[in-house]
Write an enzyme that holds these catalytic residues in place. Structure first.
Site, PDB file in Angstrom:
ATOM      1  N   ASP A 150       8.082  -5.231  -5.256  1.00 11.88           N
ATOM      2  CA  ASP A 150       6.775  -4.582  -5.232  1.00 11.88           C
ATOM      3  C   ASP A 150       6.730  -3.394  -6.181  1.00 11.88           C
ATOM      4  OD1 ASP A 150       6.772  -6.357  -3.187  1.00 11.88           O
ATOM      5  OD2 ASP A 150       6.321  -4.930  -1.601  1.00 11.88           O
ATOM      6  N   GLY A 162       0.796  -1.221   0.000  1.00 11.58           N
ATOM      7  CA  GLY A 162       0.000   0.000   0.000  1.00 11.58           C
ATOM      8  C   GLY A 162       0.826   1.267   0.000  1.00 11.58           C
ATOM      9  N   ALA A 197       2.449   1.908  -3.395  1.00 15.78           N
ATOM     10  CA  ALA A 197       1.453   2.287  -4.405  1.00 15.78           C
ATOM     11  C   ALA A 197       1.240   3.796  -4.407  1.00 15.78           C
ATOM     12  CB  ALA A 197       0.134   1.566  -4.147  1.00 15.78           C
TER      13      ALA A 197
END
Length: 366
Positions: free
Chosen positions: A181, A135, A138
């Site tokens: 990621d 999260g 992102a």
């Protein structure tokens, strides 16, 4: 597999001068956590959850706090304490500030001239906190895309180095993470990543190979409403690896090899092999880290899936699980029932297609 995604337009918002970009949650399918140990991984972007950042030209440079995630007004002391216990101390403002700083530094270090002008940054996100779905990165990734377009330097900052830039902004804040990621979120879609020491030393980044998302079988996401802190899960493994611990070194190499085998299995649509590799990936992690470190709730999410014969493993470092039901819909129904009994949320996974536009693709050929 359902490849639909939220259809909100990105880029320049007509008539307003505002720019908006999204970055999606990430699922580590195979090979994690070997990305921080010169290994290999396969990951994909998850359309179910995302962060969005909006940049609007303004007289002053302003970072807008989120009305929920950066809450500073409370009903009572109990409210404040409960909030901190469930959400932690930090929202997204520090992430936006950090990427602005590191973006500026990168441009200065690489003689990329930035035109004058200020802006206001704001963000939103529906990615569950501490669920191992990336999260924080992102938010940073979406903000970087806005900055690239605002300053018109997308063609000057190569796609391959953007994950490093995002990671540097997070490391600036003390966030412990690897490149996997950020690669998944920059590229979108399904990506095989090779982080061999030779590549990292020579290139400063890994070798990233996009794959066709239509090759994937249906997956499901299992997550808890009150997951563990993914930042604590790596525990002493890093130090043991640095100290030459044979179990950790050999296990981490085996985890990396799983990603290489998984690439072949996906290309051949050998889903039985894929299921075996997913399970083996988690078993190796469990052997290295131990149940106490992984957390009982995280282990139970994996076990719930395995009780119905589904393959399962962490999406990241804990907090959410990716599951595959090779027997099809009847097995999915049993999995849904078991998750409901255990109090876990479950969703069919939607995979985000490639996020790269024509300008981005041109930087890959340079």
């Amino acid at each position: 597999m359902d490849q639909n995604m939220n259809s909100t337009k990105e880029g320049l918002i007509s008539g307003s001068g505002a720019i908006q970009h999204k970055a999606y949650a990430r699922v580590g399918l195979l090979g994690n956590p070997s990305d921080v140990y010169f290994g290999k991984t396969i990951s994909f972007s998850l359309a179910n959850f995302w962060a969005s950042v909006t940049l609007e030209p303004s007289p002053h440079l302003i970072i807008n706090p989120h009305p929920i995630h950066d809450l500073v007004q409370f009903d009572s002391l109990d409210h404040l304490v409960n909030r901190l216990q469930s959400e932690g101390y930090y929202g997204g403002v520090r992430l936006l500030m950090s990427i602005c700083k590191l973006f500026h530094k990168h441009c200065k270090d690489n003689n990329i001239n930035l035109s004058p002008g200020n802006f206001t940054l704001s963000y939103d996100t529906n990615i569950p906190r501490q669920a191992g779905l990336s999260g924080s990165s992102a938010i940073v990734c979406a903000a970087l895309s806005c900055l690239l377009d605002f300053y018109k330097v997308r063609h000057l900052i190569k796609v391959k180095v953007r994950p490093n830039l995002i990671l540097s902004a997070e490391k600036e804040l003390g966030i412990v993470a690897g490149l996997q990621d950020r690669v998944a979120q920059v590229y979108g879609g399904l990506v095989h990543m090779d982080f061999s020491k030779e590549n990292m030393d020579k290139l400063g980044h890994g070798i990233y190979t996009p794959m066709d998302i239509s090759l994937l079988p249906p997956f499901h996401l299992i997550y808890a409403e009150n997951p563990s802190d993914s930042g604590k899960v790596h525990s002493t493994i890093r130090q043991r690896w640095l100290n030459g611990d044979e179990l950790v070194i050999s296990s981490m190499k085996e985890v990396a090899d799983i990603a290489a085998e998984g690439k072949s299995a996906i290309l051949q649509k050998n889903y039985q092999k894929l299921a075996e590799l997913m399970n083996h990936n988690f078993d190796l992690r469990r052997c290295m880290f131990g149940d106490e470190c992984l957390g009982a709730l995280n282990v139970e999410m994996v076990e719930v899936a395995r009780r119905v014969g589904a393959a399962s493993k962490f999406t990241g470092s804990g907090g959410a699980v990716v599951a595959f039901c090779p027997e099809g819909p009847p097995q999915v129904k049993r999995l849904e029932d078991e998750c409901r009994k255990a109090g876990f949320s479950i969703q069919a996974i939607q995979v985000v297609p490639s996020r790269l536009n024509d300008v981005d693709l041109k930087t890959l050929s340079k």
